[in-house]
Design an enzyme around this catalytic site. Structure first.
Site, PDB file in Angstrom:
ATOM      1  N   ASP A 197       0.859  -1.181   0.000  1.00  0.00           N
ATOM      2  CA  ASP A 197       0.000   0.000   0.000  1.00  0.00           C
ATOM      3  C   ASP A 197       0.902   1.241   0.000  1.00  0.00           C
ATOM      4  O   ASP A 197       1.741   1.393   0.892  1.00  0.00           O
ATOM      5  CB  ASP A 197      -0.861  -0.051   1.273  1.00  0.00           C
ATOM      6  CG  ASP A 197      -1.877   1.070   1.341  1.00  0.00           C
ATOM      7  OD1 ASP A 197      -1.656   2.142   0.739  1.00  0.00           O
ATOM      8  OD2 ASP A 197      -2.889   0.877   2.038  1.00  0.00           O
ATOM      9  N   ILE A 198       0.701   2.124  -0.958  1.00  0.00           N
ATOM     10  CA  ILE A 198       1.552   3.313  -1.088  1.00  0.00           C
ATOM     11  C   ILE A 198       1.467   4.198   0.163  1.00  0.00           C
ATOM     12  O   ILE A 198       2.439   4.860   0.521  1.00  0.00           O
ATOM     13  CB  ILE A 198       1.181   4.109  -2.364  1.00  0.00           C
ATOM     14  CG1 ILE A 198       2.221   5.174  -2.706  1.00  0.00           C
ATOM     15  CG2 ILE A 198      -0.191   4.755  -2.272  1.00  0.00           C
ATOM     16  CD1 ILE A 198       3.319   4.713  -3.565  1.00  0.00           C
ATOM     17  N   ASN A 238      -5.672  13.620 -10.115  1.00  0.00           N
ATOM     18  CA  ASN A 238      -6.303  14.158 -11.332  1.00  0.00           C
ATOM     19  C   ASN A 238      -6.044  15.653 -11.327  1.00  0.00           C
ATOM     20  O   ASN A 238      -5.581  16.208 -10.319  1.00  0.00           O
ATOM     21  CB  ASN A 238      -7.795  13.834 -11.405  1.00  0.00           C
ATOM     22  CG  ASN A 238      -8.567  14.422 -10.256  1.00  0.00           C
ATOM     23  OD1 ASN A 238      -8.640  15.635 -10.088  1.00  0.00           O
ATOM     24  ND2 ASN A 238      -9.127  13.562  -9.421  1.00  0.00           N
ATOM     25  N   GLY A 260      -9.130   5.426  -5.819  1.00  0.00           N
ATOM     26  CA  GLY A 260      -7.855   4.715  -5.936  1.00  0.00           C
ATOM     27  C   GLY A 260      -6.788   5.241  -4.976  1.00  0.00           C
ATOM     28  O   GLY A 260      -7.048   5.512  -3.806  1.00  0.00           O
ATOM     29  N   VAL A 261      -5.573   5.382  -5.502  1.00  0.00           N
ATOM     30  CA  VAL A 261      -4.438   5.878  -4.714  1.00  0.00           C
ATOM     31  C   VAL A 261      -4.752   7.262  -4.131  1.00  0.00           C
ATOM     32  O   VAL A 261      -4.468   7.544  -2.961  1.00  0.00           O
ATOM     33  CB  VAL A 261      -3.180   5.964  -5.613  1.00  0.00           C
ATOM     34  CG1 VAL A 261      -2.073   6.741  -4.944  1.00  0.00           C
ATOM     35  CG2 VAL A 261      -2.698   4.563  -5.987  1.00  0.00           C
ATOM     36  N   ASP A 262      -5.318   8.107  -4.963  1.00  0.00           N
ATOM     37  CA  ASP A 262      -5.636   9.488  -4.572  1.00  0.00           C
ATOM     38  C   ASP A 262      -6.548   9.499  -3.340  1.00  0.00           C
ATOM     39  O   ASP A 262      -6.281  10.204  -2.347  1.00  0.00           O
ATOM     40  CB  ASP A 262      -6.337  10.148  -5.772  1.00  0.00           C
ATOM     41  CG  ASP A 262      -6.280  11.656  -5.749  1.00  0.00           C
ATOM     42  OD1 ASP A 262      -5.561  12.212  -4.896  1.00  0.00           O
ATOM     43  OD2 ASP A 262      -6.947  12.275  -6.598  1.00  0.00           O
ATOM     44  N   GLY A 294      -5.100   2.127 -13.038  1.00  0.00           N
ATOM     45  CA  GLY A 294      -6.356   1.799 -12.361  1.00  0.00           C
ATOM     46  C   GLY A 294      -7.525   2.419 -13.111  1.00  0.00           C
ATOM     47  O   GLY A 294      -7.882   1.996 -14.215  1.00  0.00           O
TER      48      GLY A 294
HETATM   49  N1  AR6 Z   1      -1.409   1.589  -2.865  1.00  0.00           N
HETATM   50  C1  AR6 Z   1      -0.775   1.225  -4.007  1.00  0.00           C
HETATM   51  N2  AR6 Z   1      -1.412   1.056  -5.184  1.00  0.00           N
HETATM   52  C2  AR6 Z   1      -2.752   1.249  -5.191  1.00  0.00           C
HETATM   53  C3  AR6 Z   1      -3.474   1.641  -4.051  1.00  0.00           C
HETATM   54  C4  AR6 Z   1      -2.750   1.804  -2.840  1.00  0.00           C
HETATM   55  N3  AR6 Z   1      -3.347   2.175  -1.693  1.00  0.00           N
HETATM   56  N4  AR6 Z   1      -4.793   1.763  -4.401  1.00  0.00           N
HETATM   57  C5  AR6 Z   1      -4.882   1.464  -5.716  1.00  0.00           C
HETATM   58  N5  AR6 Z   1      -3.659   1.138  -6.196  1.00  0.00           N
HETATM   59  P1  AR6 Z   1      -5.547   4.583  -9.602  1.00  0.00           P
HETATM   60  P2  AR6 Z   1      -4.996   6.087 -12.088  1.00  0.00           P
HETATM   61  C6  AR6 Z   1      -3.240   0.770  -7.568  1.00  0.00           C
HETATM   62  O1  AR6 Z   1      -6.946   4.314 -10.068  1.00  0.00           O
HETATM   63  O2  AR6 Z   1      -5.294   4.891 -12.926  1.00  0.00           O
HETATM   64  C7  AR6 Z   1      -8.353   8.797  -9.049  1.00  0.00           C
HETATM   65  O3  AR6 Z   1      -9.733   8.977  -8.943  1.00  0.00           O
HETATM   66  C8  AR6 Z   1      -4.315   0.374  -8.529  1.00  0.00           C
HETATM   67  O4  AR6 Z   1      -4.579  -1.025  -8.399  1.00  0.00           O
HETATM   68  O5  AR6 Z   1      -5.352   5.001  -8.208  1.00  0.00           O
HETATM   69  O6  AR6 Z   1      -3.789   6.900 -12.398  1.00  0.00           O
HETATM   70  C9  AR6 Z   1      -7.614  10.093  -9.375  1.00  0.00           C
HETATM   71  O7  AR6 Z   1      -8.219  11.201  -8.729  1.00  0.00           O
HETATM   72  C10 AR6 Z   1      -3.662   0.695  -9.858  1.00  0.00           C
HETATM   73  O8  AR6 Z   1      -2.801  -0.364 -10.283  1.00  0.00           O
HETATM   74  O9  AR6 Z   1      -4.849   5.735 -10.529  1.00  0.00           O
HETATM   75  C11 AR6 Z   1      -7.750  10.165 -10.862  1.00  0.00           C
HETATM   76  O10 AR6 Z   1      -9.012  10.692 -11.243  1.00  0.00           O
HETATM   77  C12 AR6 Z   1      -2.773   1.907  -9.560  1.00  0.00           C
HETATM   78  O11 AR6 Z   1      -2.676   1.947  -8.138  1.00  0.00           O
HETATM   79  C13 AR6 Z   1      -7.673   8.720 -11.289  1.00  0.00           C
HETATM   80  O12 AR6 Z   1      -8.109   7.954 -10.162  1.00  0.00           O
HETATM   81  C14 AR6 Z   1      -3.310   3.230 -10.057  1.00  0.00           C
HETATM   82  O13 AR6 Z   1      -4.711   3.252  -9.914  1.00  0.00           O
HETATM   83  C15 AR6 Z   1      -6.255   8.306 -11.609  1.00  0.00           C
HETATM   84  O14 AR6 Z   1      -6.277   7.001 -12.146  1.00  0.00           O
END
Ligand code: AR6
Length: 178
Positions: A13-14, A27, A35-37, A127
């Site tokens: 987990d980041i 974003n 997601g991460v955000d 993601g």
């Molecule tokens: N730790 C590490 N990796 C993670 C975590 C975590 N806690 N949670 C998810 N992932 P994403 P994007 C992985 O969707 O595609 C947001 O709404 C996940 O499985 O977080 O760049 C923003 O505000 C995936 O492999 O980012 C933007 O609108 C990776 O992290 C949009 O999502 C990235 O998934 C950005 O989308």
């Protein structure tokens, strides 16, 4: 320059990384999301959002452009700073690889300018933005290896699930063989 032996791959987990910088897959609004955000703002607390709002007010009234990166406090996270970057949405019709590469090089440069030694990246754009993980891994790893930095000594990729970890691991092995 970061050499291949200074790249670490972990499954996890980041928000739990004790690196100087953690990178947020944000974003352009800088106001949070899923997601991460979502995880970074939830765990890091309101100080991060307050910094983001200040950045919008001062510099990014129109939003942070895709590919750029900007730093805020890390609030209650174990890191010192969060570097927010906006990945490109995957498109099958248009090659946006340069923007995904820019997320990585710009995040590294922002971290470097803060004097950070260690930085953790999630798999940006893979993601909600639907970028295929194999392609994202190749772009992320190649860019990190090609970006000039001075203070950075280690770059960690934090992959949320075992499948993404395997893909990054295979991509790194392949790069080391070349
Ligand atoms: N730790 C590490 N990796 C993670 C975590 C975590 N806690 N949670 C998810 N992932 P994403 P994007 C992985 O969707 O595609 C947001 O709404 C996940 O499985 O977080 O760049 C923003 O505000 C995936 O492999 O980012 C933007 O609108 C990776 O992290 C949009 O999502 C990235 O998934 C950005 O989308």
């Amino acid at each position: 320059m970061v050499s291949a032996r200074n790249i670490q791959l972990v499954q996890g987990d980041i928000t739990e990384q004790e690196t100087d910088v953690v990178v947020n897959a944000a974003n352009s609004s800088l106001l949070g999301g899923g997601g991460v955000d979502g995880a970074i703002h939830r765990k890091g607390g309101p100080e991060i959002l307050a910094d983001c709002r200040a950045l919008r007010a001062s510099k990014y009234g129109r939003g942070l452009p895709t590919g750029q990166a900007v730093a805020t406090t890390a609030g209650r996270l174990p890191a010192k700073w969060v570097v927010h970057t906006v990945g490109p949405v995957w498109s099958k019709d248009e090659d946006r690889s340069d923007l995904l590469a820019a997320c990585h090089s710009n995040s590294l440069q922002v971290a470097d300018s803060l004097g950070a030694k260690t930085i953790a990246f999630p798999a940006i754009s893979t993601g909600i933005f639907r970028w295929p993980v194999k392609s994202a891994a190749e772009i992320a790893l190649t860019t990190v290896l090609a970006t000039e930095t001075s203070s950075i000594t280690a770059v960690r990729f934090v992959l949320f699930d075992a499948a993404a970890f395997e893909v990054f691991n295979d991509a790194l092995t392949e790069l080391l063989r070349e």
